[in-house]
Design a protein around this motif. Structure first.
Motif, short mmCIF file in Angstrom:
data_model
loop_
_atom_site.label_atom_id
_atom_site.label_comp_id
_atom_site.label_asym_id
_atom_site.label_seq_id
_atom_site.Cartn_x
_atom_site.Cartn_y
_atom_site.Cartn_z
N PRO A 291 8.34 -6.31 -4.28
CA PRO A 291 7.80 -6.75 -2.98
C PRO A 291 6.99 -5.65 -2.32
O PRO A 291 7.13 -4.47 -2.64
CB PRO A 291 9.05 -7.10 -2.17
CG PRO A 291 10.15 -6.33 -2.82
CD PRO A 291 9.80 -6.19 -4.25
N LEU A 292 6.15 -6.07 -1.38
CA LEU A 292 5.30 -5.14 -0.65
C LEU A 292 5.73 -5.11 0.82
O LEU A 292 5.89 -6.16 1.44
CB LEU A 292 3.83 -5.56 -0.75
CG LEU A 292 3.25 -5.70 -2.16
CD1 LEU A 292 1.82 -6.22 -2.08
CD2 LEU A 292 3.29 -4.37 -2.90
N LEU A 293 5.89 -3.91 1.36
CA LEU A 293 6.26 -3.75 2.76
C LEU A 293 5.02 -3.37 3.55
O LEU A 293 4.43 -2.31 3.33
CB LEU A 293 7.33 -2.66 2.90
CG LEU A 293 7.82 -2.38 4.32
CD1 LEU A 293 8.52 -3.60 4.90
CD2 LEU A 293 8.74 -1.16 4.35
N LEU A 294 4.61 -4.27 4.45
CA LEU A 294 3.44 -4.04 5.30
C LEU A 294 3.93 -3.69 6.70
O LEU A 294 4.56 -4.51 7.37
CB LEU A 294 2.55 -5.28 5.36
CG LEU A 294 1.77 -5.68 4.11
CD1 LEU A 294 2.69 -6.35 3.09
CD2 LEU A 294 0.65 -6.63 4.47
N CYS A 295 3.66 -2.48 7.13
CA CYS A 295 4.11 -2.04 8.44
C CYS A 295 3.11 -2.47 9.51
O CYS A 295 1.98 -2.85 9.23
CB CYS A 295 4.28 -0.52 8.46
SG CYS A 295 5.56 0.07 7.31
N THR A 302 5.01 -0.13 -1.69
CA THR A 302 5.55 -0.99 -2.75
C THR A 302 7.00 -0.60 -3.00
O THR A 302 7.29 0.57 -3.30
CB THR A 302 4.73 -0.85 -4.04
OG1 THR A 302 3.37 -1.17 -3.77
CG2 THR A 302 5.26 -1.78 -5.11
N LEU A 303 7.91 -1.55 -2.87
CA LEU A 303 9.34 -1.27 -3.04
C LEU A 303 9.71 -1.39 -4.51
O LEU A 303 10.29 -2.37 -4.97
CB LEU A 303 10.16 -2.23 -2.19
CG LEU A 303 9.86 -2.22 -0.68
CD1 LEU A 303 10.83 -3.12 0.07
CD2 LEU A 303 9.89 -0.80 -0.13
N LEU A 304 9.34 -0.35 -5.27
CA LEU A 304 9.63 -0.33 -6.70
C LEU A 304 11.12 -0.15 -6.94
O LEU A 304 11.82 0.56 -6.19
CB LEU A 304 8.86 0.82 -7.37
CG LEU A 304 7.33 0.70 -7.35
CD1 LEU A 304 6.71 2.02 -7.82
CD2 LEU A 304 6.88 -0.45 -8.22
N ALA A 305 11.62 -0.79 -7.98
CA ALA A 305 13.03 -0.67 -8.32
C ALA A 305 13.28 0.68 -8.98
O ALA A 305 12.63 1.03 -9.97
CB ALA A 305 13.44 -1.81 -9.26
N ARG A 306 14.21 1.44 -8.44
CA ARG A 306 14.55 2.74 -9.03
C ARG A 306 15.34 2.58 -10.31
O ARG A 306 15.30 3.46 -11.18
CB ARG A 306 15.33 3.57 -8.00
CG ARG A 306 14.51 3.99 -6.79
CD ARG A 306 15.29 4.92 -5.89
NE ARG A 306 16.42 4.25 -5.26
CZ ARG A 306 16.34 3.61 -4.10
NH1 ARG A 306 15.18 3.55 -3.45
NH2 ARG A 306 17.41 3.03 -3.58
N ASP A 307 16.05 1.48 -10.43
CA ASP A 307 16.86 1.23 -11.63
C ASP A 307 16.54 -0.18 -12.13
O ASP A 307 17.27 -1.14 -11.86
CB ASP A 307 18.35 1.35 -11.29
CG ASP A 307 19.23 1.31 -12.53
OD1 ASP A 307 18.67 1.47 -13.64
OD2 ASP A 307 20.44 1.11 -12.40
N PRO A 308 15.44 -0.35 -12.86
CA PRO A 308 15.01 -1.70 -13.28
C PRO A 308 16.06 -2.40 -14.13
O PRO A 308 16.79 -1.76 -14.91
CB PRO A 308 13.73 -1.42 -14.09
CG PRO A 308 13.28 -0.06 -13.66
CD PRO A 308 14.53 0.69 -13.34
#
Length: 406
Positions: A291-295, A302-308
């Protein structure tokens, strides 16, 4: 689903939609999020012009008979007129076209006298045109019945979409929510992309996913995932437990499949939880686009998964527990969830649409405005013909001016 060869345009149905300003200053008259779509062919003007073709053939045939010697005949033109009218015009218009064609063949005989009547091929021409006129009426009946069945099938498909993917409320648990589903194939209403939002005792929870595969099998998997999510989101205390419930539900569904379809029966998904009274979001990503976080100030992350993790349905390949990853969700921020139909949309040169690059530095006061503008830009990027379905879900935390309902 792939779109057809005919370029399609999308027209809003129901309430009118304001034109949406795009980055280049142009406007695209797309409907706002939550509005129904009617997909119509861009070749409609050509078909409207073709409706005049039977009359043009009749007039041309009459002029041809009038201006040429008696040994020349316009029977081919009179024969073609009712055949063209059959799929394009109403039954009454087809009957009238056939009658006019028969009259066109008889007219030279009535005007030209005995010499025209006694032509050797005159009876054959009359019989041919009359036979074709009758067949054209029968063809028109078959076409109309087919159109009625197609219209009924589309109504059923639209009802199925409303049942499987109901439009979420505009405000859930104090959050502003908007969703949009766009099918790549003209006339299609539902495919393998999914979304669901639910207010639970533990916060607002949602799922966005994409079922691998096509056809009714993917629609059935969508129903399984959404049904399992709604039950688990209400009952399970943690988001990890919700993901495990979805995994088990898909495993049961996969056991009922055979052959290659059983191997491809997985679903990429991202689950999110917005706790009551907190400015955070918890996310479990199972092989889905992040998902994308738009402030509110235009900053994008971009909320990349640290542990895919592997997609749902493939848990047996790697028995690893899910982990919720928390991120800040400040007031005025919008979280955009999407399927790969957005990030893998290509233009004529094969370039992918990059939502992170396109949305950076822009601010949207309403999630519906975000989805409407995004859909317009993707259509423009693809030249009007998408190759994959696209599901979009935007969640906004209101700014300080909104009182918290918790």
């Amino acid at each position: 689903m792939r779109s057809g060869e005919v370029e399609d345009t999308i027209r809003p149905v129901g309430r009118s939609a304001a034109a949406v300003p795009l980055p280049d200053g142009s406007a695209d008259g797309l409907p706002a999020a939550g509005q129904r779509w009617r997909i119509t062919s861009a070749g409609a003007p050509a078909r409207a012009l073709a409706r005049f073709l039977p009359a043009l053939l009749l007039v041309t045939g009459a002029c041809y008979d009038r201006l040429t010697p008696a040994s020349f005949t316009a029977a081919p033109l009179f024969t073609a007129a009712p055949l063209i009218a059959a799929p394009l015009l109403s039954r009454r218009a087809t009957v009238l076209t056939g009658a006019a064609a028969v009259a066109g063949v008889l007219a030279p005989a009535l005007i030209g006298g005995p010499s025209a009547v006694l032509r050797a091929d005159a009876p054959t021409e009359l019989l041919t045109v009359a036979t074709v006129a009758v067949l054209a009426v029968l063809l028109n009946l078959l076409v109309r019945r087919g159109d009625e069945r197609l219209a009924s099938a589309r109504e059923i498909a639209e009802a199925a979409q409303r049942a499987v993917l109901p439009e979420p409320a505009g405000r859930i648990g104090g959050l502003e929510v908007a969703a949009r589903y766009e099918a790549a194939q003209a006339g299609a209403f539902i495919g393998g992309d999914l979304y669901a939002v639910q207010e639970t005792p533990y916060g607002v929870r949602l799922v966005v996913g994409d079922v691998c595969g096509k056809g009714m099998g993917s629609v059935a998997a969508v129903a399984v995932v959404i049904g399992a999510f709604r039950e688990a989101a209400e009952q399970e205390a943690t988001l990890e437990a919700v993901a495990r419930r979805l995994e088990r539900a898909l495993a049961r569904e996969g056991a009922r499949r055979d052959g290659a379809d059983a191997l491809e029966g997985f679903t990429t998904a991202v689950l999110a939880e917005f706790p009551y009274g907190g400015g955070t979001v918890g996310i479990v990503n199972r092989g889905h686009p992040p998902p994308l976080l738009l402030c509110a100030d235009g900053a994008l992350r971009t909320l990349l998964a640290r542990d895919p993790a592997l997609p749902l349905g493939l848990g047996e390949l790697c028995a690893r527990p899910d982990r919720v990853e928390e991120s800040a969700f400040p007031p005025g921020a919008t979280l955009l969830f999407h399927t790969d139909g957005l990030s893998e949309a290509r233009d004529a040169h094969g370039r992918f649409y990059d939502p992170g690059h396109r949305l950076a530095g822009r601010a949207f006061g309403d999630p519906r405005d975000l989805l409407t503008a995004l859909a317009a830009e993707v259509r423009r990027h693809c030249g009007g013909g998408m190759t994959d379905d696209m599901a979009l879900l935007a969640v906004r935390r209101p700014g300080p001016e909104w009182p918290e309902p918790y």
